[in-house]
Design a protein around this motif. Sequence first.
Motif, mmCIF file in Angstrom:
data_model
loop_
_atom_site.group_PDB
_atom_site.id
_atom_site.type_symbol
_atom_site.label_atom_id
_atom_site.label_comp_id
_atom_site.label_asym_id
_atom_site.label_seq_id
_atom_site.Cartn_x
_atom_site.Cartn_y
_atom_site.Cartn_z
ATOM 1 N N VAL A 241 41.083 50.537 33.597
ATOM 2 C CA VAL A 241 40.985 51.427 32.683
ATOM 3 C C VAL A 241 39.205 51.350 32.726
ATOM 4 C CG1 VAL A 241 41.340 51.377 30.185
ATOM 5 C CG2 VAL A 241 43.054 50.463 31.621
ATOM 6 N N LEU A 242 38.242 52.367 31.809
ATOM 7 C CA LEU A 242 37.709 52.091 31.583
ATOM 8 C C LEU A 242 37.451 52.711 29.916
ATOM 9 C CD1 LEU A 242 34.160 52.948 31.955
ATOM 10 C CD2 LEU A 242 34.885 54.840 32.088
ATOM 11 N N HIS A 243 36.947 51.565 29.733
ATOM 12 C CA HIS A 243 36.401 51.100 27.790
ATOM 13 C C HIS A 243 35.153 51.318 27.129
ATOM 14 C CE1 HIS A 243 40.572 48.773 27.786
ATOM 15 N NE2 HIS A 243 40.082 48.837 29.069
ATOM 16 N N GLU A 244 35.158 52.078 27.027
ATOM 17 C CA GLU A 244 33.284 53.144 27.108
ATOM 18 C C GLU A 244 33.295 52.008 25.518
ATOM 19 O OE1 GLU A 244 33.974 57.263 26.670
ATOM 20 O OE2 GLU A 244 34.284 57.297 28.728
ATOM 21 N N ALA A 245 31.777 52.269 25.885
ATOM 22 C CA ALA A 245 31.119 51.366 24.434
ATOM 23 C C ALA A 245 29.221 51.698 24.538
ATOM 24 C CB ALA A 245 30.947 50.597 24.527
ATOM 25 N N ASP A 246 29.146 52.041 23.395
ATOM 26 C CA ASP A 246 27.279 52.270 23.715
ATOM 27 C C ASP A 246 26.845 50.759 23.241
ATOM 28 O OD1 ASP A 246 27.231 51.492 20.569
ATOM 29 O OD2 ASP A 246 26.808 54.048 20.037
ATOM 30 N N LEU A 247 27.390 49.786 22.649
ATOM 31 C CA LEU A 247 26.949 48.155 22.953
ATOM 32 C C LEU A 247 28.484 47.509 23.362
ATOM 33 C CD1 LEU A 247 25.678 46.100 21.897
ATOM 34 C CD2 LEU A 247 26.945 46.399 19.444
ATOM 35 N N VAL A 248 28.205 45.818 24.777
ATOM 36 C CA VAL A 248 28.638 45.527 24.757
ATOM 37 C C VAL A 248 28.500 44.121 24.704
ATOM 38 C CG1 VAL A 248 30.073 44.333 27.159
ATOM 39 C CG2 VAL A 248 29.324 47.235 26.959
ATOM 40 N N VAL A 249 28.950 43.882 24.389
ATOM 41 C CA VAL A 249 28.823 41.510 23.693
ATOM 42 C C VAL A 249 29.664 41.029 24.726
ATOM 43 C CG1 VAL A 249 28.343 40.310 21.907
ATOM 44 C CG2 VAL A 249 28.329 42.506 21.212
ATOM 45 N N VAL A 250 28.970 39.310 25.018
ATOM 46 C CA VAL A 250 29.566 39.152 25.709
ATOM 47 C C VAL A 250 29.716 37.671 25.621
ATOM 48 C CG1 VAL A 250 29.821 37.858 28.526
ATOM 49 C CG2 VAL A 250 29.091 40.408 28.265
ATOM 50 N N SER A 251 31.114 37.496 24.906
ATOM 51 C CA SER A 251 31.074 35.967 24.551
ATOM 52 C C SER A 251 32.338 35.247 24.629
ATOM 53 C CB SER A 251 31.592 36.560 22.354
ATOM 54 O OG SER A 251 31.556 35.522 22.117
ATOM 55 N N ILE A 252 31.910 35.003 26.293
ATOM 56 C CA ILE A 252 33.129 34.091 27.175
ATOM 57 C C ILE A 252 32.961 32.841 27.269
ATOM 58 C CG2 ILE A 252 33.775 36.398 28.352
ATOM 59 C CD1 ILE A 252 31.955 35.718 30.424
ATOM 60 N N GLY A 253 32.698 31.674 26.655
ATOM 61 C CA GLY A 253 32.335 30.492 26.280
ATOM 62 C C GLY A 253 31.176 30.562 26.842
ATOM 63 N N VAL A 254 30.653 28.844 26.875
ATOM 64 C CA VAL A 254 29.061 28.593 26.447
ATOM 65 C C VAL A 254 29.790 26.719 28.168
ATOM 66 C CG1 VAL A 254 28.788 28.362 24.665
ATOM 67 C CG2 VAL A 254 29.604 26.094 25.244
ATOM 68 N N ILE A 255 28.667 26.648 28.984
ATOM 69 C CA ILE A 255 28.109 25.565 29.648
ATOM 70 C C ILE A 255 27.576 24.519 29.087
ATOM 71 C CG2 ILE A 255 27.205 24.970 32.026
ATOM 72 C CD1 ILE A 255 27.247 28.355 32.007
ATOM 73 N N PRO A 256 27.572 23.843 29.582
ATOM 74 C CA PRO A 256 26.770 22.551 28.459
ATOM 75 C C PRO A 256 25.191 22.330 29.654
ATOM 76 C CG PRO A 256 28.815 21.734 29.567
ATOM 77 C CD PRO A 256 28.747 23.002 29.570
ATOM 78 N N ASN A 257 24.674 21.864 28.745
ATOM 79 C CA ASN A 257 23.023 21.626 29.762
ATOM 80 C C ASN A 257 23.076 19.950 29.744
ATOM 81 O OD1 ASN A 257 22.484 24.350 28.667
ATOM 82 N ND2 ASN A 257 21.698 23.746 27.237
ATOM 83 N N VAL A 258 23.218 20.375 31.054
ATOM 84 C CA VAL A 258 23.307 18.736 31.729
ATOM 85 C C VAL A 258 22.529 18.737 33.215
ATOM 86 C CG1 VAL A 258 25.568 18.365 31.203
ATOM 87 C CG2 VAL A 258 25.236 19.238 33.769
ATOM 88 N N GLU A 259 21.594 19.347 32.896
ATOM 89 C CA GLU A 259 21.106 19.177 34.700
ATOM 90 C C GLU A 259 19.889 18.459 33.912
ATOM 91 O OE1 GLU A 259 22.433 23.081 34.067
ATOM 92 O OE2 GLU A 259 21.533 21.923 32.951
ATOM 93 N N LEU A 260 18.849 18.052 32.878
ATOM 94 C CA LEU A 260 18.114 17.566 33.138
ATOM 95 C C LEU A 260 19.084 15.710 33.187
ATOM 96 C CD1 LEU A 260 16.229 17.719 29.631
ATOM 97 C CD2 LEU A 260 15.167 17.178 31.977
ATOM 98 N N ALA A 261 20.229 15.119 32.776
ATOM 99 C CA ALA A 261 20.365 14.394 33.367
ATOM 100 C C ALA A 261 21.300 13.773 34.275
ATOM 101 C CB ALA A 261 22.461 14.196 32.095
#
Length: 423
Positions: A241-261
Amino acid sequence: MPKAETRLKGYHMMDAGILIIGAGQAGYQLAVSLRDAGYEKRVVLIGDEADLPYQRPPLSKAFQSGDCEAEHVTFQKEPFYSERKIELMLGMHVTHIDRECQHITTGHGRHIHYEHLVLATGARNRLLPGSDSAVAGLLTLRTLRDAHALRNALNRSKSTLIVGAGFLGLEFAAVAAKRGVSVKVIEATSNLMSRAVSAPVADAFRAHHESLGVRFSFDSGVKRICTESGRVIGVETTDGVLHEADLVVVSIGVIPNVELAQDAGLETANGIVVDMNLATSDPSISALGDCAAFPSRFAFGNCRIESVQNAVDQARYLAQRLTGHTHGFEAVPWFWSDQGGVKLQIAGVAMGRADEIVLRGDRAGMKFSAYGFLKGQLVAVESVNRPADHIAARRLLAVNAPVTPSQAADMQFDLKSVLQPVN
């Protein structure tokens, strides 16, 4: 806008003290709490954003609705930090930790020494595979800069599509719908907030959002972002299905910033692993906030909690521990979310493991609480527009009070009575 780096007179760059990497809620609170606890040595707060430390929760709600501006989300003005002798180093990226020499290296090749290092590196947004930040109208929300871009886009939008039915996505959906924008939410699971709340609460919030005009498409993932001339025009889901929109907001969670550690050889597992004192395997390094995975009896093992209150609680505790006043972090985790005039408050983090859910209050009127039990033990409480229930739930969970499902279901029974000692 402050300069990229602020230094205080009277400090030498080689003076060792406490160095905090990350100027979000956890890092800011720790710096302030260290001074409140009487810490007198050097306190340095490093942030990779150029903005003064600020609150994130309003960015998806009041900031988007226009009810507040950037100056209203800033914790403190610049003179506050000078007065408290907190060195701000903003717009600075840390690239390396040298544990043997006890210094960090910045992107400018500069070394800054520490006596104790605290990682408050937070998290970053999870992105859709193949996402292109150059596509106009395809946005995420994490930083103040993101919030400005999203508000400007919302002001021009007639149809908004939100990928992900978590707290942040739903908060923004309610704001957009109340502004008269056509809103649709795409969610890969079968209900909204499915990883965080019980089915009765999820169902109630779904009905609430639908009453605001928000539409939902469940059990469908994103196959591709559709664009035309460098601008987003919609999303094709995995069901074709194609869902039309002029603004798409992606909010699918986060990834912890562990690279320095990780690069420094510290243990990581869904976050930077710390003990009950928020200490890493290196006694000179601690971690807290969104990036830290810590043991909690309220979660039946290690957990990583993405909430303002967890960041504040851990920062206040760590300041006490680093000044020799206390040991052993143990606080009831709690969260909140305001969605279109309805307030959700959660105490505990184990609702997904509950084997029995008991409702108390007026579900139809959106004033009720869901009590989650595991093998007869209360493990979490979700309160919808019932703040008194939430306050009581935090006290009940803190002392592992012997509340039974039948007591929770009985509106005539005062749950606080189980907190009183029996003579």
